[in-house]
Design an enzyme around this catalytic site. Sequence first.
Site, PDB file in Angstrom:
ATOM      1  N   HIS A 148       7.999  30.910   0.977  1.00 45.21           N
ATOM      2  CA  HIS A 148       7.531  30.434   2.129  1.00 45.21           C
ATOM      3  C   HIS A 148       6.713  31.348   2.835  1.00 45.21           C
ATOM      4  O   HIS A 148       6.504  32.725   2.455  1.00 45.21           O
ATOM      5  CB  HIS A 148       8.888  30.111   2.924  1.00 45.21           C
ATOM      6  CG  HIS A 148       9.409  31.109   3.628  1.00 45.21           C
ATOM      7  ND1 HIS A 148      10.063  30.744   4.845  1.00 45.21           N
ATOM      8  CD2 HIS A 148       9.608  32.581   3.539  1.00 45.21           C
ATOM      9  CE1 HIS A 148      11.012  32.133   5.051  1.00 45.21           C
ATOM     10  NE2 HIS A 148      10.334  32.997   4.205  1.00 45.21           N
ATOM     11  N   CYS A 167       6.443  38.775   7.204  1.00 45.20           N
ATOM     12  CA  CYS A 167       6.732  37.481   6.751  1.00 45.20           C
ATOM     13  C   CYS A 167       5.601  36.310   6.705  1.00 45.20           C
ATOM     14  O   CYS A 167       5.658  35.242   6.375  1.00 45.20           O
ATOM     15  CB  CYS A 167       7.776  37.100   7.425  1.00 45.20           C
ATOM     16  SG  CYS A 167       9.314  37.696   7.261  1.00 45.20           S
ATOM     17  N   ASP A 213      13.852  23.650  -4.959  1.00 50.54           N
ATOM     18  CA  ASP A 213      13.956  24.962  -5.861  1.00 50.54           C
ATOM     19  C   ASP A 213      12.616  25.235  -6.490  1.00 50.54           C
ATOM     20  O   ASP A 213      11.925  24.331  -7.304  1.00 50.54           O
ATOM     21  CB  ASP A 213      14.933  24.361  -6.906  1.00 50.54           C
ATOM     22  CG  ASP A 213      15.331  25.729  -7.876  1.00 50.54           C
ATOM     23  OD1 ASP A 213      15.430  27.119  -7.326  1.00 50.54           O
ATOM     24  OD2 ASP A 213      15.629  25.544  -8.897  1.00 50.54           O
ATOM     25  N   HIS A 214      12.441  26.511  -6.746  1.00 53.00           N
ATOM     26  CA  HIS A 214      10.890  26.923  -7.143  1.00 53.00           C
ATOM     27  C   HIS A 214       9.980  26.266  -6.928  1.00 53.00           C
ATOM     28  O   HIS A 214       8.923  26.067  -7.505  1.00 53.00           O
ATOM     29  CB  HIS A 214      11.220  26.986  -8.926  1.00 53.00           C
ATOM     30  CG  HIS A 214      12.145  27.873  -9.483  1.00 53.00           C
ATOM     31  ND1 HIS A 214      13.504  27.826  -9.312  1.00 53.00           N
ATOM     32  CD2 HIS A 214      11.953  28.754 -10.290  1.00 53.00           C
ATOM     33  CE1 HIS A 214      14.164  29.030  -9.794  1.00 53.00           C
ATOM     34  NE2 HIS A 214      13.070  29.623 -10.516  1.00 53.00           N
ATOM     35  N   GLU A 258      19.479  32.766   4.272  1.00 52.14           N
ATOM     36  CA  GLU A 258      18.147  33.133   4.039  1.00 52.14           C
ATOM     37  C   GLU A 258      18.131  34.623   2.909  1.00 52.14           C
ATOM     38  O   GLU A 258      17.747  34.741   1.930  1.00 52.14           O
ATOM     39  CB  GLU A 258      17.148  33.396   5.003  1.00 52.14           C
ATOM     40  CG  GLU A 258      15.706  33.680   4.515  1.00 52.14           C
ATOM     41  CD  GLU A 258      14.798  33.598   5.724  1.00 52.14           C
ATOM     42  OE1 GLU A 258      13.939  32.608   5.738  1.00 52.14           O
ATOM     43  OE2 GLU A 258      15.067  34.545   6.670  1.00 52.14           O
TER      44      GLU A 258
HETATM   45 NI    NI Z   1      11.218  34.979   4.457  1.00 54.40          NI
END
Ligand code: NI
Length: 268
Positions: A148, A167, A213-214, A258
């Site tokens: 992300h 980030c 996922d992935h 996370e």
């Molecule tokens: Ni992150």
Amino acid sequence: MNDKHVMELTREVRFSLVDAESGTKPLNSWAGWPASVRLAPYLVLRVTVVGEVDARTGYLCNIVTLDRAVRDVAIPLMLKSHRQSNNQDSTHEAMLQKVVAPLESVMPDGVELIRLELRVTPFLAYTWRKDILNMVQVTQSFEFAAAHRLHCAELSDDENRRIFGKCTNPNGHGHNYVVEVTVGGEPDAQSGTVLEVDRLERVVKERVIDVFDHKHLNLDCAEFADLNPSVENITRVIWNRLEGAFDPVSLKKVRVYETPKTYAEFSG
Ligand code: NI
């Protein structure tokens, strides 16, 4: 509420579900006692009590009392339940519900049992709570790996860097997200379960894990095209994907880690 301070205390008892000589002193309760000398279910029971703290001892309740209650009262009942041949009496839900009243009956004066959590694997737990008496909550954990990028299009690059730091790296970064899904209800009279574990797993796999996922959440997942994939927003999106999916059993809670140090939780 009166003005006296009420404290919660939780004791975790680890054990293998095997016949144990009564009266034998636990040898290694850290690793679990009775020990698993041969292959046997290894379980964890967390007992939470509430009450007032004694001014002299500083104790709400002596943990030796809680250990003894679990070992003398709960474990033999669970073992009996485990050996039942009929399905409704040998489910995890039944195992948990059957020990509530017997444990309550051996609590010391002024100590109230408010929660029991039976962990049947490190990833699957059953919880009874006094405030939702006849219900059992089932919590299963799942994992998905995804990339992300935290970024707000309406902010300048400098602002994005100031708020999100590394980030906001343009090409993203990854996490192994752990998702804990909790459903709850009264166990079905026929099956003895709140929800069959395979249905819980199938629904979460289809609606969440297979979708994220992935993947790169910002680029591959429509929900995050205009929504910053923070752990808070991921939690909310997963809740939306699962709400109503277990009918008539209700979704109670979604928690998303996370990292092992950061998680968000949503209960609707
Ligand atoms: Ni992150």
